[in-house]
Design an enzyme around this catalytic site. Structure first.
Site, mmCIF file in Angstrom:
data_model
loop_
_atom_site.group_PDB
_atom_site.id
_atom_site.type_symbol
_atom_site.label_atom_id
_atom_site.label_comp_id
_atom_site.label_asym_id
_atom_site.label_seq_id
_atom_site.Cartn_x
_atom_site.Cartn_y
_atom_site.Cartn_z
ATOM 1 N N THR A 101 0.863 -1.194 0.000
ATOM 2 C CA THR A 101 0.000 0.000 0.000
ATOM 3 C C THR A 101 0.897 1.241 0.000
ATOM 4 O O THR A 101 0.965 1.983 0.977
ATOM 5 C CB THR A 101 -0.885 0.029 1.260
ATOM 6 O OG1 THR A 101 0.000 -0.134 2.393
ATOM 7 C CG2 THR A 101 -1.923 -1.067 1.228
ATOM 8 N N LYS A 222 -1.948 1.227 13.891
ATOM 9 C CA LYS A 222 -0.802 0.859 13.051
ATOM 10 C C LYS A 222 -0.106 2.098 12.480
ATOM 11 O O LYS A 222 1.116 2.231 12.530
ATOM 12 C CB LYS A 222 -1.271 -0.047 11.920
ATOM 13 C CG LYS A 222 -0.231 -0.316 10.863
ATOM 14 C CD LYS A 222 0.954 -1.100 11.381
ATOM 15 C CE LYS A 222 2.019 -1.144 10.306
ATOM 16 N NZ LYS A 222 3.218 -1.876 10.697
ATOM 17 N N ARG A 229 7.312 6.569 15.598
ATOM 18 C CA ARG A 229 8.739 6.230 15.418
ATOM 19 C C ARG A 229 9.397 7.257 14.508
ATOM 20 O O ARG A 229 10.510 7.726 14.764
ATOM 21 C CB ARG A 229 8.861 4.826 14.834
ATOM 22 C CG ARG A 229 10.293 4.299 14.779
ATOM 23 C CD ARG A 229 10.297 2.803 14.624
ATOM 24 N NE ARG A 229 11.597 2.216 14.466
ATOM 25 C CZ ARG A 229 12.437 1.921 15.465
ATOM 26 N NH1 ARG A 229 12.090 2.213 16.716
ATOM 27 N NH2 ARG A 229 13.600 1.365 15.239
ATOM 28 N N CYS A 276 7.780 0.703 5.837
ATOM 29 C CA CYS A 276 6.780 1.124 6.826
ATOM 30 C C CYS A 276 6.919 2.590 7.198
ATOM 31 O O CYS A 276 6.032 3.393 6.996
ATOM 32 C CB CYS A 276 6.956 0.333 8.116
ATOM 33 S SG CYS A 276 6.989 -1.403 7.927
ATOM 34 N N ARG A 343 13.893 -1.105 -0.117
ATOM 35 C CA ARG A 343 12.779 -0.169 -0.320
ATOM 36 C C ARG A 343 13.006 1.158 0.390
ATOM 37 O O ARG A 343 13.403 1.198 1.547
ATOM 38 C CB ARG A 343 11.471 -0.817 0.141
ATOM 39 C CG ARG A 343 10.973 -1.857 -0.858
ATOM 40 C CD ARG A 343 9.796 -2.605 -0.332
ATOM 41 N NE ARG A 343 10.181 -3.526 0.734
ATOM 42 C CZ ARG A 343 9.313 -4.389 1.278
ATOM 43 N NH1 ARG A 343 8.062 -4.385 0.883
ATOM 44 N NH2 ARG A 343 9.702 -5.213 2.223
#
Ligand code: SAJ
Length: 440
Positions: A101, A222, A229, A276, A343
């Site tokens: 996503t 999530k 972070r 992420c 990534r």
């Protein structure tokens, strides 16, 4: 199948499972569920990955303790099989969706993969199936995108004909299996009954808390945990810049700040990569994009972290002067130490900046196939070396030999990886991000 019948089939492990997307998340989940005795079908669009998995071979490179052996075992026992054919999910009681996503260049979610897979699931799921989206999604996506798409493509109604949940994953390359087993999970159900059944299902593979909630809460947990972070890494990066300006050592400052209770200051670095952290804050920010709520901290943190490759280039210029025509070695292309995952690699961003400045860029990475090879050979005639990723191989180099290969003995350490004393003993001019005291 009713929810109670589904629950029974989960408890006696007769429930048939499908995992859509056999990447860094889907494949370990599929292997773990198969290992626990479920019949698992992996649905993957990349035929070469399907072929490898059906030969019992893991397509995931990098150090993933136990994963390759587990895949070999469960494929060998017939518990896990992969396919490219979505039609094969028509006999599945549970369908977990793990597709990428990403966000687009406007930092808004690009749901092409999610829409395609949810549509294919809708077209093929059987009545009574439980669909769980494990991908990280912008808060509001379950209600506004996934639900309507599933109902439209299946012709069925949620709660009446199928059940729908959101269970974000918390995996990390290098710790895929252990994170899946040891980190708590949030299960957001269309109803509390669905969330309760999801909890029973995930209990097979999760040895930590499984917290029941609704879709929006699961989506927010999530994206907020990763925005948290990112903001904290940005704080460390900004303090590093302050320390450089004031002639201090951010690593000593950090060490002492952390002695103060509740000050778990994170680490400055050459940048924030991965699948992420660079993305999830934007998914959170995007959830209120069409409202009159103006956000400042989270987007600014993204800006600070994205600035770090350019900051390393500025440190290089400070030491090396004019860099066009120079030859510069980047040590580390993966976004994380001991991983092959490239990534959103900070090294890629830095390489682009350097090449635009006329620099000849040499890249080395012990885990990334196209950049492996002899470190000393890679260093030959380079005017400087920049540590971008904290691979342990770089800390274990023969620094004297490394210095001999370089055209000039300049190393910029973006990960506070290298021992200052050893580098000085080898006659290398070491500049550590955030530490002015190492400047010669
Ligand atoms: N980084 C810093 N300074 C830090 C920590 C990380 O610059 O103090 C950089 C890393 O070098 C890397 C990037 O940030 O380029 C991300 O690092 P990460 O340690 O957050 O690793 P990820 O991206 O694999 O983060 C994942 C996240 N897990 C999920 O999204 C499921 C994150 O929430 C976890 O905290 C992290 O794993 C973990 O430590 O398990």
């Amino acid at each position: 199948m009713s929810l109670s019948a589904l629950e029974k089939s989960i408890l006696n492990k007769s429930a048939k499972i499908a995992i859509v997307g056999l990447g860094y998340v889907g494949l370990p989940v599929a292997a773990l569920l198969a290992e626990k005795g479920f019949q698992v079908l992996g649905v993957e669009i990349k035929a070469n990955r399907v072929d490898l998995i059906n030969q019992g071979i893991s397509p995931i490179e990098g150090k993933e303790p136990g994963l390759a052996e587990m895949i070999k075992r469960v494929v060998g026992s017939g518990k896990l099989r992969a396919t490219t054919d979505f039609k094969e999910i028509s006999d599945r009681d549970m369908v977990l969706v793990n597709v990428e996503t990403p966000v687009n260049d406007k930092n808004y979610p690009e749901y092409q993969a999610l829409r395609a897979s949810v549509s294919s699931v809708g077209k093929n799921i059987k009545k009574g199936a439980l669909v769980v989206i494990e991908s990280t999604i912008m808060p509001g996506t379950m209600k506004k995108i996934v639900l309507p798409l599933l109902q439209e493509t299946s012709g069925m109604q949620v709660r009446k004909d199928f059940y729908l949940g959101n269970c974000p994953e918390r995996v990390m390359p290098g710790k895929l299996l252990s994170n899946l087993a040891n980190l708590s999970r949030v299960v957001g159900g269309d109803t509390s009954e669905t969330a309760a059944v999801m909890k029973k299902f995930y209990a097979y593979i999760v040895d930590a808390d499984i917290d029941e909630t609704d879709w929006i809460t699961a989506e927010l947990v999530k994206t907020a945990e990763n925005a948290y972070r990112d903001v904290n890494i940005a704080f460390a990066n900004e303090v590093a810049k302050i320390c450089e300006t004031l002639g201090a050592d951010v690593w000593r400052v950090r060490e002492l700040v952390r002695k103060s209770p509740g000050r778990e200051m994170l680490m400055p670095g050459s940048g924030v990569g991965g699948h992420c952290i660079p993305k999830d804050p934007w998914l959170l920010v995007s959830s209120v994009r069409d409202t009159d709520l103006d956000l400042e901290l989270i987007p600014t943190a993204r800006k600070i972290n994205t600035s770090m490759p350019a900051h390393l280039m500025a440190l290089l210029k400070e030491q090396a002067g004019e860099i066009s025509e120079k030859k510069i070695l980047l040590l580390g292309y993966a976004y994380l130490e001991e991983s092959d995952d490239i990534r959103n690699s900070p090294a890629a961003a830095l390489a682009k900046l350097l090449e635009e400045a006329g620099v000849q860029v040499v890249i080395h990475d012990p885990f990334v196939p196209e950049f492996t090879g002899d470190i000393y050979q890679a260093a030959k005639d380079c005017d400087a070396a920049l540590i971008i990723t904290g691979h342990s191989a770089y800390a274990e180099m023969d620094f004297t030999k490394f210095k001999e290969c370089l055209r000039s003995p300049l190393v910029i350490d973006g990960r506070n990886l290298l021992d200052r004393g050893k580098m000085r003993a080898a006659g290398i001019n070491l500049i550590t991000l955030g530490d002015r005291s190492t400047a010669e």
